[in-house]
Write a protein that holds these residues in place. Sequence first.
Motif, PDB file in Angstrom:
ATOM      1  N   ASP A 149     -61.250  12.629  21.640  1.00  0.00           N
ATOM      2  CA  ASP A 149     -62.435  12.414  20.807  1.00  0.00           C
ATOM      3  C   ASP A 149     -63.649  11.998  21.626  1.00  0.00           C
ATOM      4  OD1 ASP A 149     -61.014  13.023  18.592  1.00  0.00           O
ATOM      5  OD2 ASP A 149     -60.510  10.937  18.084  1.00  0.00           O
ATOM      6  N   ALA A 150     -63.390  11.457  22.830  1.00  0.00           N
ATOM      7  CA  ALA A 150     -64.507  10.993  23.650  1.00  0.00           C
ATOM      8  C   ALA A 150     -65.009  12.084  24.589  1.00  0.00           C
ATOM      9  CB  ALA A 150     -64.080   9.771  24.464  1.00  0.00           C
ATOM     10  N   MET A 151     -64.348  13.261  24.556  1.00  0.00           N
ATOM     11  CA  MET A 151     -64.744  14.346  25.475  1.00  0.00           C
ATOM     12  C   MET A 151     -65.772  15.249  24.808  1.00  0.00           C
ATOM     13  SD  MET A 151     -61.074  15.593  26.927  1.00  0.00           S
ATOM     14  CE  MET A 151     -59.847  14.418  27.439  1.00  0.00           C
ATOM     15  N   PRO A 152     -66.646  15.886  25.618  1.00  0.00           N
ATOM     16  CA  PRO A 152     -67.550  16.886  25.035  1.00  0.00           C
ATOM     17  C   PRO A 152     -66.718  18.013  24.413  1.00  0.00           C
ATOM     18  CG  PRO A 152     -68.067  16.491  27.355  1.00  0.00           C
ATOM     19  CD  PRO A 152     -66.806  15.767  27.072  1.00  0.00           C
ATOM     20  N   THR A 153     -67.271  18.683  23.410  1.00  0.00           N
ATOM     21  CA  THR A 153     -66.521  19.680  22.640  1.00  0.00           C
ATOM     22  C   THR A 153     -65.863  20.726  23.549  1.00  0.00           C
ATOM     23  OG1 THR A 153     -68.339  19.397  21.121  1.00  0.00           O
ATOM     24  CG2 THR A 153     -66.720  21.078  20.547  1.00  0.00           C
ATOM     25  N   ALA A 154     -66.598  21.239  24.545  1.00  0.00           N
ATOM     26  CA  ALA A 154     -66.069  22.318  25.383  1.00  0.00           C
ATOM     27  C   ALA A 154     -64.846  21.846  26.174  1.00  0.00           C
ATOM     28  CB  ALA A 154     -67.138  22.817  26.343  1.00  0.00           C
ATOM     29  N   ILE A 155     -64.923  20.621  26.709  1.00  0.00           N
ATOM     30  CA  ILE A 155     -63.799  20.096  27.503  1.00  0.00           C
ATOM     31  C   ILE A 155     -62.617  19.801  26.577  1.00  0.00           C
ATOM     32  CG2 ILE A 155     -63.062  18.262  29.080  1.00  0.00           C
ATOM     33  CD1 ILE A 155     -65.206  19.893  30.399  1.00  0.00           C
ATOM     34  N   ALA A 156     -62.920  19.230  25.411  1.00  0.00           N
ATOM     35  CA  ALA A 156     -61.844  18.946  24.448  1.00  0.00           C
ATOM     36  C   ALA A 156     -61.174  20.246  24.012  1.00  0.00           C
ATOM     37  CB  ALA A 156     -62.400  18.207  23.240  1.00  0.00           C
ATOM     38  N   ALA A 157     -61.965  21.346  23.951  1.00  0.00           N
ATOM     39  CA  ALA A 157     -61.395  22.646  23.561  1.00  0.00           C
ATOM     40  C   ALA A 157     -60.375  23.110  24.595  1.00  0.00           C
ATOM     41  CB  ALA A 157     -62.508  23.672  23.412  1.00  0.00           C
ATOM     42  N   ILE A 158     -60.656  22.846  25.873  1.00  0.00           N
ATOM     43  CA  ILE A 158     -59.669  23.197  26.917  1.00  0.00           C
ATOM     44  C   ILE A 158     -58.406  22.382  26.673  1.00  0.00           C
ATOM     45  CG2 ILE A 158     -59.163  23.215  29.409  1.00  0.00           C
ATOM     46  CD1 ILE A 158     -62.208  23.404  29.887  1.00  0.00           C
ATOM     47  N   GLY A 159     -58.602  21.100  26.403  1.00  0.00           N
ATOM     48  CA  GLY A 159     -57.472  20.221  26.109  1.00  0.00           C
ATOM     49  C   GLY A 159     -56.641  20.734  24.944  1.00  0.00           C
ATOM     50  N   ARG A 160     -57.314  21.323  23.961  1.00  0.00           N
ATOM     51  CA  ARG A 160     -56.599  21.831  22.766  1.00  0.00           C
ATOM     52  C   ARG A 160     -55.801  23.099  23.076  1.00  0.00           C
ATOM     53  NH1 ARG A 160     -56.087  18.215  19.343  1.00  0.00           N
ATOM     54  NH2 ARG A 160     -57.863  16.858  19.024  1.00  0.00           N
ATOM     55  N   CYS A 161     -55.999  23.683  24.263  1.00  0.00           N
ATOM     56  CA  CYS A 161     -55.205  24.870  24.651  1.00  0.00           C
ATOM     57  C   CYS A 161     -53.965  24.468  25.439  1.00  0.00           C
ATOM     58  CB  CYS A 161     -56.044  25.816  25.511  1.00  0.00           C
ATOM     59  SG  CYS A 161     -57.456  26.458  24.646  1.00  0.00           S
ATOM     60  N   LEU A 162     -53.797  23.192  25.731  1.00  0.00           N
ATOM     61  CA  LEU A 162     -52.701  22.759  26.603  1.00  0.00           C
ATOM     62  C   LEU A 162     -51.524  22.240  25.779  1.00  0.00           C
ATOM     63  CD1 LEU A 162     -54.948  20.833  29.158  1.00  0.00           C
ATOM     64  CD2 LEU A 162     -54.060  23.150  29.381  1.00  0.00           C
ATOM     65  N   PRO A 163     -50.313  22.651  26.123  1.00  0.00           N
ATOM     66  CA  PRO A 163     -49.151  22.238  25.321  1.00  0.00           C
ATOM     67  C   PRO A 163     -48.927  20.729  25.277  1.00  0.00           C
ATOM     68  CG  PRO A 163     -48.474  23.470  27.296  1.00  0.00           C
ATOM     69  CD  PRO A 163     -49.946  23.588  27.191  1.00  0.00           C
ATOM     70  N   LEU A 164     -49.228  20.046  26.400  1.00  0.00           N
ATOM     71  CA  LEU A 164     -48.961  18.598  26.431  1.00  0.00           C
ATOM     72  C   LEU A 164     -49.767  17.857  25.357  1.00  0.00           C
ATOM     73  CD1 LEU A 164     -47.360  16.382  27.863  1.00  0.00           C
ATOM     74  CD2 LEU A 164     -49.227  16.131  29.503  1.00  0.00           C
TER      75      LEU A 164
END
Lengths: 345, 268
Positions: free
Chosen positions: A271-286
Amino acid sequence: MKAMILKEFRELRRDRRTMAMLIVLPIVLLTIFGYAANFTVDTIPTRVIGPGAEQVVANAPDLFEIGEVDADATTNDALAWMRDNETEVVIDTTTQPPTAYVDGASLFTAQSASVAFARMGDQVQVDILFNPDLETSWVMVPALIGLILTFIGTIITSIGLVKERQSGTLEQLAVMPLKPADVIIGKIAPYFLLASFDMLVVTFLGVWIFDVPFEGNPWLFAVGAGIFLFVVLGIGVLISTVSQTQAQAIQLAIMLLLPQILLSGFIFPLDAMPTAIAAIGRCLPLTYFVEIAQGIFLRGAGISALWIPFAVLTGMALLVFSAAVLRFRRDLAPSAHHRAKAKAA
Amino acid sequence: MPAWGAHGLTVERGGRAALADVTLTVEPGEIVAVVGGDGAGKTTLLRALAGAIAPTSGDVAAPALERIGFMPTAAGVWRDLSVDENIAFVAAAHGLSGETLRERRAALLAGAGLEHATSRLARNLSGGMRQKLAFSLAMLHRPDLLILDEPSTGVDPVSRVDLWRMVSLAASQGAAVVMATTYLDEAERAHRVMVLDAGEILLEGAPAQVLASVPGHVVESAEPGDPGRTWRRGRRYRVWSPDEPPHGTARVADIEDAVVAAAIAKGA
């Protein structure tokens, strides 16, 4: 010495993976630490219930991003929302003074919320749920299980498979009367079992040594871990099919592991990450395993609250594992693959 | 028993022909040696025969996988398993057990001189012992087609003798043997020799036929001739000529002379 330096540069230039690490890694690290490495939460999703809701909405600090305002909802509704991770904070005005329920499983969010409520003085009493003392280990241990599974699934599995290729025995297996499925299952099953054993050990140690609560259904957790294992084992197999040596496999695995550690929400809140970086995070299985593990361990969440991460992980498992098996199968039976292709043509 | 082999085999790698239109036949009980320099296409031919790589064109006539024995260049033993565990794994893959397995295991271990090393890890074996173990694994199920990729490279002379004894025994038991080797003296012990150069067949036939089929003339001389057509053997020289025999005694002593002369002739 000049000759030595020149030779080293020439070798480096031809080692594309090391070059990628030299060029890409600093950029990735700079981006991640510049944008994503942020413990400060700017906005906290908040719901307000009870008769005094409107007044609280008017006085709440900007930090709290007020979503739903429901004057008719009860305290039980609020607790259910918190358990299902539908919001991070619920301000309940059915009590006097109003009670703010804060999700302690989201450590940094909870800390920011506590500070903000403390500044409001006696206006609100704070009740931190799921992790009342805001223990770091309670949040870390469930996520750490995912990291350990990722480590075994990607690094150890890919090393084991590449070893077979490097020593020439993969070729030997390819011409032995073994079905590709036998070889693939035979190679992967031991890692699956070892990772499952590690998961049990870390879970027991986490609960026993760090007093991490296990509120949810252990079978649901086992299913989640099993699905996640298929994803990470699949990634390990895929790495092995594009690596000729163990060093190459480790290099590639680390390049895939690092973003998972930093962007899965396990250290820095998504929630503290910019949208684009958080979107990368949302592609990761972990990311999804962390949601499942923390949900089941700390909040006692059930499948109704966790169906999204379960569905995403299942999709990833099907995709990655199928791709891995197909690629590995092609390495094992190139002649059969060629014949099938010729027949299709 | 049918003959095995390949017909018009072409394998392309990165736009280059690693093998170009190669035809090879090997009868049961026969040993065919495939010789040639580095990059000649020996390994590609053997791997295509074993089904480990797919040919670009041409046909491979090989028995079913369970009737092929394959020993890859990199020895093909599981280095973290003991000698016994290696044998047990390969035996299980081939469905061998009981008395048959006991007999074959004992015979192969005795032939390889490994009967006292059964509990040693393969990675702790000497190079020669490891090659002999790999051969034993390839032979365990008594295959119809035995494919050996440089089984004696890097092996001491005594182990080479042991290996050859095992290869000859396999052929005498009816296996069709195709082996790649860089040792030309070994090739002369085979029933037939195929000389490959840059993916093409340079010479082929029984060793005597190969010696007789060298194009042009080769003579032995005390003095070197044209540097591009001369090679040294011990204290003497061999000189090749395409038409008129140069001065000296006509002599193609062995496969080595034949291979060098054929390579010079191809480039002339």
